[in-house]
Design a protein around this motif. Structure first.
Motif, mmCIF file in Angstrom:
data_model
loop_
_atom_site.group_PDB
_atom_site.id
_atom_site.type_symbol
_atom_site.label_atom_id
_atom_site.label_comp_id
_atom_site.label_asym_id
_atom_site.label_seq_id
_atom_site.Cartn_x
_atom_site.Cartn_y
_atom_site.Cartn_z
ATOM 1 N N VAL A 2 0.988 -1.156 0.109
ATOM 2 C CA VAL A 2 0.085 0.023 0.120
ATOM 3 C C VAL A 2 1.033 1.267 0.139
ATOM 4 O O VAL A 2 1.936 1.221 0.967
ATOM 5 C CB VAL A 2 -0.874 0.173 1.307
ATOM 6 C CG1 VAL A 2 -1.652 1.361 1.371
ATOM 7 C CG2 VAL A 2 -1.770 -1.219 1.267
ATOM 8 N N LEU A 4 0.960 5.511 0.462
ATOM 9 C CA LEU A 4 0.298 6.401 1.165
ATOM 10 C C LEU A 4 1.363 7.714 0.977
ATOM 11 O O LEU A 4 2.306 7.802 0.963
ATOM 12 C CB LEU A 4 0.409 5.983 2.587
ATOM 13 C CG LEU A 4 -0.480 4.800 2.677
ATOM 14 C CD1 LEU A 4 -0.079 4.511 4.515
ATOM 15 C CD2 LEU A 4 -1.873 4.762 2.933
ATOM 16 N N ALA A 24 -4.215 6.908 -0.882
ATOM 17 C CA ALA A 24 -3.794 5.548 -0.816
ATOM 18 C C ALA A 24 -3.719 4.887 -2.113
ATOM 19 O O ALA A 24 -4.806 5.083 -3.166
ATOM 20 C CB ALA A 24 -4.498 4.643 0.264
ATOM 21 N N PHE A 29 -7.986 -0.462 -0.454
ATOM 22 C CA PHE A 29 -7.791 0.470 0.693
ATOM 23 C C PHE A 29 -8.646 0.105 1.863
ATOM 24 O O PHE A 29 -8.569 0.186 3.182
ATOM 25 C CB PHE A 29 -8.264 1.944 0.214
ATOM 26 C CG PHE A 29 -8.311 3.051 1.324
ATOM 27 C CD1 PHE A 29 -9.435 3.616 1.672
ATOM 28 C CD2 PHE A 29 -7.077 3.327 1.943
ATOM 29 C CE1 PHE A 29 -9.284 4.593 2.488
ATOM 30 C CE2 PHE A 29 -7.233 4.333 2.853
ATOM 31 C CZ PHE A 29 -8.288 5.244 3.097
#
Length: 123
Positions: A2, A4, A24, A29
């Motif tokens: 992921v 960010l 994200a 998510f």
């Protein structure tokens, strides 16, 4: 994985407001609880807020309760931190983080982190 990316930091006077965003990408998510942390110079990383997968549950420490609000928009893959009544002691780099479980306040329980956005509150 992921990824960010935080945004929205800046310089604000005491008593003012800022809204931080964390976008994200990567894995789904909505599978992650999202948290906000902050770290001031010379201090440890501090928990600020957490929100559950669909946004139905949130938790804050006493230091920000009633002033900060965490929210998320799963359609936009974004989590927000609305910060009101800011104080000089809120000055820090703010990080968003993703965890597979809700409710954790320790940084060690979060799997993915953004690069941070700086917030400075002048007196």
């Amino acid at each position: 994985q992921v990824q960010l990316v935080e945004s929205g930091g800046g310089l604000v006077q005491a008593g003012g407001s800022l809204r931080l965003s964390c976008a994200a990408s990567g894995r789904t998510f909505s599978n992650y609880a999202m948290g906000w942390f902050r770290q001031a110079p010379g201090k440890e990383r501090e928990f600020v807020a957490v929100i559950s997968w669909r946004g139905g549950n949130t938790y804050y420490p006493d230091s920000v309760k009633g002033r900060f609000t965490i929210s998320r928009d799963n359609a936009k893959n974004t989590v927000y931190l609305q910060m009101n009544s800011l104080k000089p002691e809120d000055t820090a780099v703010y990080y968003c983080a993703a965890s597979g479980s809700y409710g954790y306040t320790s940084p060690e329980e979060y799997d993915y982190w953004g690069q941070g956005t700086e917030v400075t509150v002048s007196s």
